[in-house]
Design an enzyme around this catalytic site. Structure first.
Site, PDB file in Angstrom:
ATOM      1  CD  GLU A  25     -25.617  38.551 -61.907  1.00  0.00           C
ATOM      2  OE1 GLU A  25     -25.318  38.315 -60.726  1.00  0.00           O
ATOM      3  OE2 GLU A  25     -24.824  38.366 -62.858  1.00  0.00           O
ATOM      4  CE  LYS A  86     -20.355  35.270 -55.575  1.00  0.00           C
ATOM      5  NZ  LYS A  86     -18.911  35.181 -55.859  1.00  0.00           N
ATOM      6  CB  VAL A 106     -24.939  33.506 -63.220  1.00  0.00           C
ATOM      7  CG1 VAL A 106     -25.456  32.658 -64.380  1.00  0.00           C
ATOM      8  CG2 VAL A 106     -24.433  34.852 -63.718  1.00  0.00           C
ATOM      9  CG  ASP A 138     -12.771  29.212 -57.463  1.00  0.00           C
ATOM     10  OD1 ASP A 138     -13.985  29.001 -57.702  1.00  0.00           O
ATOM     11  OD2 ASP A 138     -12.347  30.306 -57.044  1.00  0.00           O
ATOM     12  CB  SER A 140     -18.490  29.648 -61.314  1.00  0.00           C
ATOM     13  OG  SER A 140     -19.746  30.210 -60.990  1.00  0.00           O
ATOM     14  CB  ALA A 141     -22.308  27.068 -58.208  1.00  0.00           C
ATOM     15  CG  ASP A 142     -22.424  31.323 -62.247  1.00  0.00           C
ATOM     16  OD1 ASP A 142     -23.109  31.220 -61.208  1.00  0.00           O
ATOM     17  OD2 ASP A 142     -21.838  32.370 -62.593  1.00  0.00           O
ATOM     18  CE  LYS A 159     -15.123  41.140 -65.268  1.00  0.00           C
ATOM     19  NZ  LYS A 159     -16.373  40.486 -64.876  1.00  0.00           N
TER      20      LYS A 159
HETATM   21  N1  PSU Z   1     -18.779  38.216 -63.463  1.00  0.00           N
HETATM   22  C1  PSU Z   1     -18.891  39.555 -63.595  1.00  0.00           C
HETATM   23  N2  PSU Z   1     -19.622  40.269 -62.691  1.00  0.00           N
HETATM   24  C2  PSU Z   1     -20.259  39.644 -61.659  1.00  0.00           C
HETATM   25  C3  PSU Z   1     -20.151  38.227 -61.544  1.00  0.00           C
HETATM   26  C4  PSU Z   1     -19.410  37.558 -62.463  1.00  0.00           C
HETATM   27  O1  PSU Z   1     -18.338  40.126 -64.511  1.00  0.00           O
HETATM   28  O2  PSU Z   1     -20.898  40.333 -60.859  1.00  0.00           O
HETATM   29  C5  PSU Z   1     -20.892  37.528 -60.447  1.00  0.00           C
HETATM   30  C6  PSU Z   1     -22.111  36.797 -61.016  1.00  0.00           C
HETATM   31  O3  PSU Z   1     -23.181  36.908 -60.101  1.00  0.00           O
HETATM   32  C7  PSU Z   1     -21.643  35.358 -61.083  1.00  0.00           C
HETATM   33  C8  PSU Z   1     -20.760  35.302 -59.883  1.00  0.00           C
HETATM   34  O4  PSU Z   1     -22.687  34.404 -61.026  1.00  0.00           O
HETATM   35  O5  PSU Z   1     -20.072  36.529 -59.869  1.00  0.00           O
HETATM   36  C9  PSU Z   1     -19.802  34.143 -59.945  1.00  0.00           C
HETATM   37  O6  PSU Z   1     -19.178  34.005 -58.723  1.00  0.00           O
HETATM   38  P1  PSU Z   1     -18.298  32.712 -58.428  1.00  0.00           P
HETATM   39  O7  PSU Z   1     -17.115  32.854 -59.327  1.00  0.00           O
HETATM   40  O8  PSU Z   1     -17.975  32.821 -56.979  1.00  0.00           O
HETATM   41  O9  PSU Z   1     -19.156  31.536 -58.752  1.00  0.00           O
HETATM   42 MN    MN Z   2     -15.724  30.068 -57.003  1.00  0.00          MN
END
Ligand code: PSU
Ligand code: MN
Length: 305
Positions: A25, A86, A106, A138, A140-142, A159
């Site tokens: 990624e 992003k 991701v 909140d 994540s879309a992941d 994390k």
């Molecule tokens: N966790 C990490 N490093 C990162 C990310 C997550 O330790 O760089 C990034 C990844 O690209 C992940 C994104 O898909 O943050 C998730 O963001 P959000 O929580 O906004 O969905």
């Molecule tokens: Mn988010």
């Protein structure tokens, strides 16, 4: 669809030769780490993939195209530029249509890898259910992507900026396998352990590759998480890092940082408070994931070609 996708020469050749390919990624480069360590990390990770018998495909959005595999100049451009968007599933069409520079999360890396028929993807950590999500919503879309797109993600767990228990619950609801490699519990990124036991653990790369093969042959839609703990020598002290994570979350709340800015803010804060120690751990765990992920990609490729 094909008009939006551009394979690098190296990836194109790997396809022709039937070699294993590993997706990587770009949000981790642009929003997860500072320059120049980010570019250096990206190059090292690509080399680890090559050294272990596969071809790396770092994915990003450049000039209206989904790039599958970046040149060295493109990597550098990415790491240096400050205005990189992003890009999650929500943003993908817009960033391509308006020809902006975009880093794939991701979720989006899974979408793009799948479009290029690449099934194995290595990163640091996935997004998940944030602490306090019962009021902020909140999530994540992941996680939704893992529920629907057939790509396996090798990571060091998630994390503890996230609620790991709720993240696992969500993945269970969505039918996403979480496979512990050489661990019985979900690793917590900077540390090897969390209190959350996994229901499937193995020390065998073969078993992981077989499981993925069976899953997709049965047309069980969606991805899988392969959780690979940070090597012991690079792991951080649990109480130390968790204290710092709590501090970072508190500051994010005070500053009303929300939405897609939340994760990059927390990562940056943690790095700042640890004086860069979290960054060192982060780089080491990604490198380890690259090694294990490439072994899985090679095994999976041998079984499916
Ligand atoms: N966790 C990490 N490093 C990162 C990310 C997550 O330790 O760089 C990034 C990844 O690209 C992940 C994104 O898909 O943050 C998730 O963001 P959000 O929580 O906004 O969905
Ligand atoms: Mn988010």
């Amino acid at each position: 669809m094909k008009q939006y996708i551009e394979l690098s020469a190296e990836v194109q050749q790997a396809k022709t030769e039937g070699k294993a390919i590993v997706a990587l990624e770009s949000t981790i480069i642009s929003h997860g780490m500072p320059y120049p360590q980010n570019v250096q990390m990206a190059r090292e990770v690509e080399q680890i993939v090559r050294d272990n018998g596969a071809v790396p495909a770092t994915i990003a959005i450049i000039d209206g195209k989904i790039k599958i595999g970046l040149t060295d100049d493109e990597l550098e451009l990415f790491g240096k530029s400050s205005g990189v968007a992003k890009v999650s599933r929500r943003d993908l069409a817009q960033i391509i249509a308006t020809k902006q520079l975009g880093a794939t999360t991701v979720a989006t890396t899974m979408i793009c890898a799948n479009l290029a028929d690449i099934k194995i993807f290595v990163t640091g950590g996935i997004g998940g259910v944030h602490k306090g999500a019962e009021t902020t919503m909140d999530i994540s879309a992941d996680l939704e992507e893992l529920a629907q797109t057939d790509v396996a993600v090798i990571c060091a767990g998630a994390k503890s900026i996230l609620d790991l228990g709720l993240t696992l619950e969500y993945l269970e609801t969505k039918g996403v396998p979480v496979i512990g490699y050489e661990t019985e519990v979900l690793p917590a990124f900077y540390t090897r352990k969390s209190e959350h036991k996994l229901n499937f653990s193995t020390d065998s790369i073969e078993v992981i590759a077989d499981t993925l093969k069976v899953k997709w042959e049965l047309d069980l839609k969606g991805g899988a998480v392969i959780a690979n703990p940070i090597p012991e020598v690079h792991a951080m002290d649990e109480d130390y890092i968790n204290g710092i994570i709590d501090q970072a979350i508190k500051e994010a709340e005070e500053k009303h940082i929300v939405g897609k800015d939340s994760t990059p803010f927390l990562l940056g804060k943690i790095k700042e408070i640890t004086g860069g120690k979290s960054l060192d751990a982060n780089i080491e765990l990604v490198k380890h994931n690259a090694k294990v992920g490439t072994q899985i990609a090679v095994s999976f490729n041998n079984k499916t070609k």
